[in-house]
Design a protein around this motif. Structure first.
Motif, mmCIF file in Angstrom:
data_model
loop_
_atom_site.group_PDB
_atom_site.id
_atom_site.type_symbol
_atom_site.label_atom_id
_atom_site.label_comp_id
_atom_site.label_asym_id
_atom_site.label_seq_id
_atom_site.Cartn_x
_atom_site.Cartn_y
_atom_site.Cartn_z
ATOM 1 N N LEU A 33 34.640 43.485 -13.539
ATOM 2 C CA LEU A 33 35.813 43.457 -12.671
ATOM 3 C C LEU A 33 36.495 44.818 -12.663
ATOM 4 C CD1 LEU A 33 37.355 40.072 -13.885
ATOM 5 C CD2 LEU A 33 35.716 40.457 -12.025
ATOM 6 N N GLU A 34 36.697 45.373 -11.462
ATOM 7 C CA GLU A 34 37.377 46.664 -11.352
ATOM 8 C C GLU A 34 38.779 46.549 -11.945
ATOM 9 O OE1 GLU A 34 37.270 47.738 -7.202
ATOM 10 O OE2 GLU A 34 35.397 48.840 -7.482
ATOM 11 N N GLY A 35 39.153 47.539 -12.748
ATOM 12 C CA GLY A 35 40.475 47.547 -13.369
ATOM 13 C C GLY A 35 40.499 46.936 -14.752
ATOM 14 N N GLU A 36 39.443 46.244 -15.141
ATOM 15 C CA GLU A 36 39.335 45.632 -16.468
ATOM 16 C C GLU A 36 38.636 46.610 -17.412
ATOM 17 O OE1 GLU A 36 40.503 42.965 -17.942
ATOM 18 O OE2 GLU A 36 39.221 42.954 -19.694
ATOM 19 N N TYR A 37 39.086 46.704 -18.658
ATOM 20 C CA TYR A 37 38.501 47.684 -19.564
ATOM 21 C C TYR A 37 37.031 47.420 -19.888
ATOM 22 C CZ TYR A 37 39.056 44.666 -23.699
ATOM 23 O OH TYR A 37 38.969 43.658 -24.611
ATOM 24 N N HIS A 38 36.550 46.208 -19.677
ATOM 25 C CA HIS A 38 35.128 45.928 -19.896
ATOM 26 C C HIS A 38 34.254 46.420 -18.740
ATOM 27 C CE1 HIS A 38 36.628 42.804 -22.776
ATOM 28 N NE2 HIS A 38 35.653 43.336 -23.468
ATOM 29 N N PHE A 39 34.864 46.826 -17.621
ATOM 30 C CA PHE A 39 34.119 47.276 -16.448
ATOM 31 C C PHE A 39 33.263 48.481 -16.817
ATOM 32 C CE2 PHE A 39 33.728 49.904 -12.618
ATOM 33 C CZ PHE A 39 33.151 48.991 -11.746
ATOM 34 N N VAL A 40 32.008 48.471 -16.361
ATOM 35 C CA VAL A 40 31.076 49.564 -16.620
ATOM 36 C C VAL A 40 30.862 50.323 -15.308
ATOM 37 C CG1 VAL A 40 28.746 50.164 -17.368
ATOM 38 C CG2 VAL A 40 29.952 48.266 -18.462
ATOM 39 N N ALA A 41 31.301 51.585 -15.274
ATOM 40 C CA ALA A 41 31.194 52.377 -14.047
ATOM 41 C C ALA A 41 29.739 52.665 -13.687
ATOM 42 C CB ALA A 41 31.984 53.674 -14.198
ATOM 43 N N ASP A 42 28.941 52.988 -14.666
ATOM 44 C CA ASP A 42 27.508 53.255 -14.453
ATOM 45 C C ASP A 42 26.713 52.421 -15.439
ATOM 46 O OD1 ASP A 42 27.777 55.323 -12.458
ATOM 47 O OD2 ASP A 42 28.526 56.611 -14.065
ATOM 48 N N GLY A 43 25.752 51.672 -14.944
ATOM 49 C CA GLY A 43 24.941 50.840 -15.814
ATOM 50 C C GLY A 43 25.389 49.393 -15.763
ATOM 51 N N ASP A 44 25.018 48.633 -16.780
ATOM 52 C CA ASP A 44 25.313 47.206 -16.810
ATOM 53 C C ASP A 44 26.254 46.864 -17.958
ATOM 54 O OD1 ASP A 44 23.686 46.560 -14.647
ATOM 55 O OD2 ASP A 44 21.906 46.389 -15.917
ATOM 56 N N ALA A 45 27.098 45.889 -17.707
ATOM 57 C CA ALA A 45 28.002 45.384 -18.739
ATOM 58 C C ALA A 45 27.205 44.638 -19.811
ATOM 59 C CB ALA A 45 29.035 44.455 -18.119
ATOM 60 N N ALA A 49 30.128 39.901 -20.835
ATOM 61 C CA ALA A 49 31.393 40.646 -20.891
ATOM 62 C C ALA A 49 31.958 40.964 -19.515
ATOM 63 C CB ALA A 49 31.201 41.951 -21.668
ATOM 64 N N ALA A 50 31.225 40.672 -18.454
ATOM 65 C CA ALA A 50 31.665 41.056 -17.108
ATOM 66 C C ALA A 50 32.893 40.279 -16.652
ATOM 67 C CB ALA A 50 30.522 40.879 -16.110
ATOM 68 N N ILE A 51 32.980 39.006 -17.026
ATOM 69 C CA ILE A 51 34.108 38.169 -16.614
ATOM 70 C C ILE A 51 34.286 37.053 -17.638
ATOM 71 C CG2 ILE A 51 32.633 36.764 -15.108
ATOM 72 C CD1 ILE A 51 35.055 36.407 -13.237
ATOM 73 N N THR A 52 35.537 36.748 -17.958
ATOM 74 C CA THR A 52 35.819 35.623 -18.848
ATOM 75 C C THR A 52 36.752 34.660 -18.122
ATOM 76 O OG1 THR A 52 37.650 36.840 -19.883
ATOM 77 C CG2 THR A 52 35.498 36.945 -20.976
ATOM 78 N N LEU A 53 36.555 33.383 -18.388
ATOM 79 C CA LEU A 53 37.348 32.339 -17.730
ATOM 80 C C LEU A 53 37.881 31.378 -18.785
ATOM 81 C CD1 LEU A 53 34.345 32.721 -16.118
ATOM 82 C CD2 LEU A 53 35.692 31.608 -14.372
ATOM 83 N N ILE A 54 39.033 30.792 -18.513
ATOM 84 C CA ILE A 54 39.583 29.740 -19.370
ATOM 85 C C ILE A 54 40.238 28.692 -18.478
ATOM 86 C CG2 ILE A 54 41.834 30.862 -19.770
ATOM 87 C CD1 ILE A 54 41.578 29.735 -22.721
ATOM 88 N N ALA A 55 40.134 27.443 -18.886
ATOM 89 C CA ALA A 55 40.688 26.338 -18.107
ATOM 90 C C ALA A 55 42.167 26.144 -18.417
ATOM 91 C CB ALA A 55 39.925 25.051 -18.401
ATOM 92 N N GLU A 56 42.943 25.957 -17.383
ATOM 93 C CA GLU A 56 44.357 25.621 -17.544
ATOM 94 C C GLU A 56 44.503 24.368 -18.411
ATOM 95 O OE1 GLU A 56 47.820 25.834 -14.370
ATOM 96 O OE2 GLU A 56 46.544 24.087 -14.010
ATOM 97 N N GLU A 57 43.574 23.441 -18.254
ATOM 98 C CA GLU A 57 43.593 22.203 -19.028
ATOM 99 C C GLU A 57 43.429 22.475 -20.527
ATOM 100 O OE1 GLU A 57 41.971 21.234 -14.895
ATOM 101 O OE2 GLU A 57 41.691 22.842 -16.356
ATOM 102 N N ALA A 58 42.671 23.534 -20.879
ATOM 103 C CA ALA A 58 42.507 23.887 -22.291
ATOM 104 C C ALA A 58 43.820 24.399 -22.875
ATOM 105 C CB ALA A 58 41.410 24.932 -22.454
ATOM 106 N N LEU A 59 44.536 25.218 -22.110
ATOM 107 C CA LEU A 59 45.827 25.722 -22.589
ATOM 108 C C LEU A 59 46.848 24.596 -22.689
ATOM 109 C CD1 LEU A 59 46.025 29.137 -20.693
ATOM 110 C CD2 LEU A 59 45.217 28.671 -23.023
ATOM 111 N N ASP A 60 46.796 23.654 -21.735
ATOM 112 C CA ASP A 60 47.668 22.475 -21.809
ATOM 113 C C ASP A 60 47.325 21.639 -23.040
ATOM 114 O OD1 ASP A 60 48.852 23.258 -19.420
ATOM 115 O OD2 ASP A 60 47.743 21.804 -18.192
ATOM 116 N N GLY A 61 46.024 21.473 -23.314
ATOM 117 C CA GLY A 61 45.579 20.716 -24.481
ATOM 118 C C GLY A 61 45.987 21.379 -25.781
ATOM 119 N N LEU A 62 45.899 22.704 -25.831
ATOM 120 C CA LEU A 62 46.332 23.447 -27.015
ATOM 121 C C LEU A 62 47.815 23.189 -27.272
ATOM 122 C CD1 LEU A 62 45.792 25.656 -29.207
ATOM 123 C CD2 LEU A 62 46.479 27.321 -27.458
#
Length: 156
Positions: A33-45, A49-62
């Motif tokens: 993702l552009e703007g994210e520190y894991h972004f790799v300008a040249d080559g592959d991530a 590590a390219a994108i991480t997701l979390i469910a709103e339901e998990a945060l509600d459950g926590l």
């Protein structure tokens, strides 16, 4: 498996920086993702590590299970979802808006997450619901409100 939607996007330009909310982000295949520190300008991530997701339901459950009120940004995950089982996407292709992704592994909570939030309860509270690490397989934009749709088959 029913689909879900993007309800939050957050990016950190530098490690340990609290991710800032954005309305949309450009994803580039193999790079992240552009703007994210894991972004790799040249080559592959690094795989997952390219994108991480979390469910709103998990945060509600926590919050319900432990009383810990962890925000999307404090979770250090890029995309907050609603209405989709992220754990079921490990090893599968799926779409986030126009972007094709592949689920690599669960994004289990780690000591860094606990330290950055000054709360070690997040370790136990987010086990097996800490989100998903994924690769980006196609270029495109991800925006708030975009659908998240599972693919038809597992990937190798």
């Amino acid at each position: 498996m029913p689909g879900g939607e993007v309800v939050g996007i957050a990016l950190a330009a530098r490690p340990r920086e609290l991710p800032a909310p954005v309305e949309r982000v450009r994803a580039l295949a193999g790079r992240g993702l552009e703007g994210e520190y894991h972004f790799v300008a040249d080559g592959d991530a690094e795989p997952g590590a390219a994108i991480t997701l979390i469910a709103e339901e998990a945060l509600d459950g926590l919050r319900a299970d432990t009383g810990i009120d962890l925000t999307h940004a404090a979770s250090r995950r890029n995309v907050l979802t609603r209405g989709i089982d992220l754990n079921a996407l490990v090893g599968r292709r799926f779409r986030v808006g126009a972007v094709e992704c592949r689920g690599i592994e669960l994004c289990e909570p780690c000591l860094n997450l606990a330290r950055m939030n000054d709360n070690f309860g997040v370790l136990r509270g987010l086990v097996h619901r800490g989100g998903l690490r994924a690769d980006v397989l196609s270029d495109g934009e991800i925006a708030l409100g975009d659908p998240i749709a599972p693919g038809d088959s597992a990937t190798g």
